[in-house]
Every structure is written in structure tokens, then in C-alpha cells.
Design an enzyme around this catalytic site. Structure first.
Site, PDB file in Angstrom:
ATOM      1  N   LYS A   1       0.815  -1.214   0.000  1.00 20.30           N
ATOM      2  CA  LYS A   1       0.000   0.000   0.000  1.00 20.30           C
ATOM      3  C   LYS A   1       0.850   1.266   0.000  1.00 20.30           C
ATOM      4  O   LYS A   1       0.387   2.336  -0.386  1.00 20.30           O
ATOM      5  CB  LYS A   1      -0.987  -0.024   1.164  1.00 20.30           C
ATOM      6  CG  LYS A   1      -2.024  -1.135   0.957  1.00 20.30           C
ATOM      7  CD  LYS A   1      -3.149  -1.100   1.947  1.00 20.30           C
ATOM      8  CE  LYS A   1      -4.278  -2.038   1.553  1.00 20.30           C
ATOM      9  NZ  LYS A   1      -3.954  -3.473   1.695  1.00 20.30           N
TER      10      LYS A   1
HETATM   11  C1  PLP Z   1      -4.605  -4.541   1.100  1.00 20.32           C
HETATM   12  C2  PLP Z   1      -3.864  -5.836   1.044  1.00 20.32           C
HETATM   13  C3  PLP Z   1      -4.218  -6.862   0.136  1.00 20.32           C
HETATM   14  C4  PLP Z   1      -5.439  -6.768  -0.763  1.00 20.32           C
HETATM   15  O1  PLP Z   1      -5.307  -5.823  -1.786  1.00 20.32           O
HETATM   16  P1  PLP Z   1      -6.607  -5.309  -2.590  1.00 20.32           P
HETATM   17  O2  PLP Z   1      -6.126  -4.210  -3.450  1.00 20.32           O
HETATM   18  O3  PLP Z   1      -7.579  -4.844  -1.540  1.00 20.32           O
HETATM   19  O4  PLP Z   1      -7.127  -6.472  -3.367  1.00 20.32           O
HETATM   20  C5  PLP Z   1      -3.430  -8.006   0.091  1.00 20.32           C
HETATM   21  N1  PLP Z   1      -2.355  -8.145   0.911  1.00 20.32           N
HETATM   22  C6  PLP Z   1      -1.988  -7.191   1.788  1.00 20.32           C
HETATM   23  C7  PLP Z   1      -0.821  -7.425   2.654  1.00 20.32           C
HETATM   24  C8  PLP Z   1      -2.711  -6.003   1.892  1.00 20.32           C
HETATM   25  O5  PLP Z   1      -2.347  -5.067   2.766  1.00 20.32           O
END
Ligand code: PLP
Length: 465
Positions: free
Chosen positions: A112
């Protein structure tokens, strides 16, 4: 470039306005009216570019002059300056023609950071230019909160409020948020679950009259278009590193809200030759059920070892549906109206298009733990539970061994030590050097009851004038 709503009844917005908003007023999500497309020759000419240079090539058409080129380059450079690896998104080989794309080299150890470091710097630039102040409000089940706080902490024009469910995020996740001590950063531990947090945020976006005159809320979850846009870049970067566009590549993505994999789909539409796009889900498997049985129905939330994928509904899937229904906003509005009852069915043509584009696979916790062990035994590589889901899904659905399979590693294993321990691995994964003292740092957060007026008055008292 204009941005339009998936439900067809909201005014089109410019890039600048779309970044500074949340959902469209008709309840839809914003998407670009047209997608840029790059020729194979043009993509091939990018093979020597650094991550930052490539990011500029890919994002500039979406930004479309809203930020002057030189400033966009500076924003990109700043956004990736805190990553711990020179490649920003390095590849590690884990099997025959199988690669892991390490997206956890950013400040909060989850993918993220790619989007939220960028969004923070972008907001800072836009707000400065417009001489405007905003309030960032978001709910988190773990990774979004720390990445958003880290992205926005240095922006003087932003007050940030992040709600997390009290006692329901991991210690590492909580401390990453609550040890950021700054007078524009506020952590609220809500006495409730993640959905309760999200309901507070939704209600506040719906009626923003509690904010001081002239302030508005900005969304930092993946309904914000800028987040999706920034994630397209690493698909191109990984593909180029493994021989694209001359050679096709495949990707496997541990999926929750469908933001990350949607960026992969966009990369494909924009010209990157992608063969397979694999959706890995945990027991919260609405996407897998939808693709395999046309069963897109809400089930009870299950708490798993991969909490960042614990969702009942994938909000960005609506953006995908919009394309699957040939961008017919009326059709999406009807579909979403059906879904209010808790379930909906895709029509024949949309479903077959979706099946052509995506493969999917679902894992329970036991299979996730087994995969963590398998990776460690076969290549001494420790993965976090989310990453393990993507790798297992890739191995289970892979069609061609001659095409590189790239599995997205979405978090650092040290973020989820409980799962690693549960898998039976002897040594705890080590936090990177800069976080060695995470458990000694001072924490600051406020526990609040599940009461909208309590949350909003807490915010009113802390928004700086
Ligand atoms: C947010 C997240 C996901 C999922 O990603 P999306 O874009 O919501 O599909 C998967 N793994 C981790 C570690 C995350 O923080």
C-alpha cells in the site's frame, strides 16, 4: 482526461477533482473515460528506465497536465525515496520461471506504500497550489492505516484521522500507526469491528456538515483513483524486467478489495502482454465464487490469518463490472440495486469475459500455512500469509510453464509473525533495521465508543484551523 462514474449519473471530473473526492455522488466509482494505450515499440523502449522514470511515463497520460511534468517527476522521486531497495520493486525467483515481486520495501512494509506515499505527496502539491486544507478520514483493518499516516504525516494541509477496530489489529500494525506522534495525525481505536469503523467513515462522507467551513473529506482507500493509477506501474516494471513486451508474463495477486489486481488488468489493456491474471482469495471468497459459480453473494465475514483480505465485498469489482458490461452505467446501477439484497448474478456475456481474463483460487488457513512452509523448505524464502495465498493460487491455476509467473508479495513477513510462528517456523521474521525499536516507541491513540457523534466531535476538536 475526464473521469466518469461507473453508475453513469454523476458529472465527469478532472484528475485534480477526482483525487480530492471519494465515491461519486451517484454511488459509483470514478474511472478514466479512456485508457492510454502504449505500442509494443514504445514499451520496449522503456526497458532501461528506473522505477521512477517508468512511473512518470505511465502516470503522465492520466494526470494529463494537472501537475506540470517537472513537478510530477519530483512527486514521484519523493514518493519512492523512502523505499529500502534500490530497485523499489525487486524480483526474487522461487521456482521454475516463478518469481516473487517484493512490494514490501516501503516504509510500512506493505504494497500500500506504493500508492499512499504517492497520494500523500500528490495531495500536498495540489493543496498547496489551491491554497486549500482537507481532512483525510479512513478505516483500516491493518495496512491501509499505517500507509496512509506515513504518506500524509508531512503534509501541513492535511489532518488525518484513522479508525481501527480496538484490540483487533496486530501489535505491529497498531504500533506502526500509533507511534507516529504528530499534531495532524490522529488514531481512533473504535469499540467495534472493521465494518463499524467503515460505517462511521461512510456516514461522515455522506454528510460532511460536521466539518469546519470550507473543509472536505478525502478518501484514502482504494476507491481513490490515484491509488489504482500508481499500482499500474509495478506491473510494467516487473514485465519489462523479465523480457516484456517481447515475452508475455503472468501475474498472481492476493486479492481483497480488487484494487491491486484491477491495476494489473489496466496494465494489460494499456499494452503490457499479460497472459494470466490470477486472483487468490482466502476463505472470504466472494470473487472466487463469482467466477466459478456466478455466485456473487455476501457471506458472513471469516477472520483468517490474512486479515488484510478479510472482506465480504470487493469494492473495486464495480470498476471491473463497468468494463464487463461495456461501460453501461444503467446496467451497473441495476446490478448494484439487485446486490442490495445481498446477492447478484452476472449475465452470460459478462461472466464469460471475466473468465477469459481471470483465473481464481481459494485457500483456507491450513493451506496458507502449508504454503509458507513449502516456500521455506524449497528455497529458504519466508513469505507472509497474503503472499503465500498468491503463490499457491499461481501454482494451482498456472497454464503455461514457459511464461514467467510473477507473484505479488504484498507484505513483509515480519508484519505477520503470528502466522509465521503458527506455520511452525522456528525463528521470528525480523523487522527491518529502521523499525527495530518499534516496540519501545511511545504510542498515542484514543479509544472511542461506537457512536458517530463521539467520533465527529473528537475530530472537530482536533482539526487545525
Ligand atoms: C490490502 C492488502 C491486500 C489486498 O489488496 P486489494 O487491493 O484490496 O485487493 C493483500 N495483501 C496485503 C498485505 C494487503 O495489505
Amino acid at each position: 482526461m475526464k473521469y466518469i462514474s461507473t453508475r453513469g449519473q454523476a458529472p465527469a471530473l478532472s484528475f485534480e477533482d477526482v483525487v480530492l473526492t471519494g465515491l461519486a455522488p451517484d454511488g459509483g466509482l470514478y474511472v478514466p473515460e479512456t485508457l492510454p494505450h502504449f505500442s509494443q515499440e514504445e514499451i520496449a523502449s522503456w526497458s532501461a528506465l528506473s522505477y521512477e522514470e517508468l512511473a512518470f511515463k505511465i502516470m503522465a497520460p492520466f494526470v494529463d497536465g494537472a501537475v506540470p511534468d517537472a513537478e510530477l517527476k519530483t512527486i514521484i522521486a519523493e514518493s519512492y525515496s523512502k523505499f529500502r531497495h534500490q530497485a523499489i520493486a525487486p524480483l526474487v525467483q522461487t521456482g521454475h520461471n516463478e518469481w516473487v515481486l517484493e512490494l514490501f520495501q516501503g516504509p510500512t512494509l506493505a504494497f500500500k506504500d506504493f500508492a499512499l506515499q504517492f497520494l500523500g505527496h500528490l495531495l500536498d502539491h495540489l493543496l498547496e497550489k489551491r491554497n486549500q486544507k482537507v481532512v483525510v478520514m479512513g478505516a483500516t483493518s491493518g495496512d491501509t492505516g499505517s500507509a496512509a499516516i506515513e504518506g500524509c504525516r508531512n503534509c501541513d494541509n492535511i489532518d488525518t484521522f484513522i479508525l481501527h477496530p480496538h484490540n483487533r489489529v496486530s501489535d505491529v500494525q497498531r504500533r506502526q500507526m500509533t507511534t507516529v506522534i504528530a499534531d495532524n495525525v490522529h488514531n481512533i481505536a473504535l469499540e467495534g469491528n472493521f465494518d463499524d469503523c467503515q460505517n462511521m467513515v461512510k456516514a461522515s462522507f455522506g454528510d460532511q456538515s460536521f466539518l469546519p467551513e470550507g473543509r472536505q473529506l478525502v478518501a484514502v482507500n482504494s476507491i481513490n483513483w490515484a491509488r489504482i493509477m500508481a499500482q499500474i506501474v509495478y506491473y510494467f516494471y516487473a514485465g519489462l524486467a523479465l523480457g516484456s513486451p517481447a515475452r508475455p508474463v503472468s501475474f498472481s495477486v492476493p486479492t481483497g478489495n480488487f484494487g491491486d489486481i484491477f491495476a494489473g488488468y489496466l496494465a494489460k489493456r494499456m499494452g503490457l502482454p499479460i497472459d494470466q491474471l490470477v486472483i487468490g482469495t482466502n476463505s472470504n471468497d466472494i470473487l472466487h465464487r463469482c467466477l466459478s459459480d456466478n455466485d456473487h453473494s455476501k457471506h458472513q465475514l471469516v477472520h483468517t490469518l490474512s486479515p488484510s483480505m478479510d472482506i465480504m465485498v470487493s469494492s473495486n469489482f464495480e470498476r471491473m463490472l463497468f468494463d464487463l458490461y461495456d461501460r453501461d452505467g444503467d446496467a451497473i446501477r441495476n446490478l448494484m440495486e439487485d446486490f442490495k439484497s445481498g446477492s447478484m448474478n452476472l449475465d452470460e456475456s459478462a461472466l464469460s469475459k471475466a473468465r477469459e481474463l481471470f483465473s481464481s483460487y481459494k485457500l483456507d488457513d491450513d493451506e496458507t500455512l502449508a504454503t509458507i512452509n513449502e516456500l521455506f523448505e524449497t528455497c529458504e524464502y519466508l513469505v507472509d500469509p497474503h503472499t503465500a495465498i498468491g503463490i499457491r493460487a499461481a501454482r494451482a491455476t498456472r497454464r503455461r510453464q514457459d511464461i514467467p509467473m510473477i507473484c505479488l508479495a504484498t507484505a513483509h513477513p515480519a508484519k505477520f509473525p503470528e502466522a509465521v510462528r503458527k506455520a511452525g517456523q522456528e525463528t521470528d521474521p525480523q523487522l527491518p533495521h529502521h523499525m527495530n525499536d518499534l516496540f519501545e516507541r511511545e504510542e498515542r491513540f484514543e479509544v472511542l465508543p461506537q457512536d458517530l457523534s463521539a467520533v465527529q466531535s473528537f475530530m472537530q476538536q482536533r482539526i487545525r484551523s
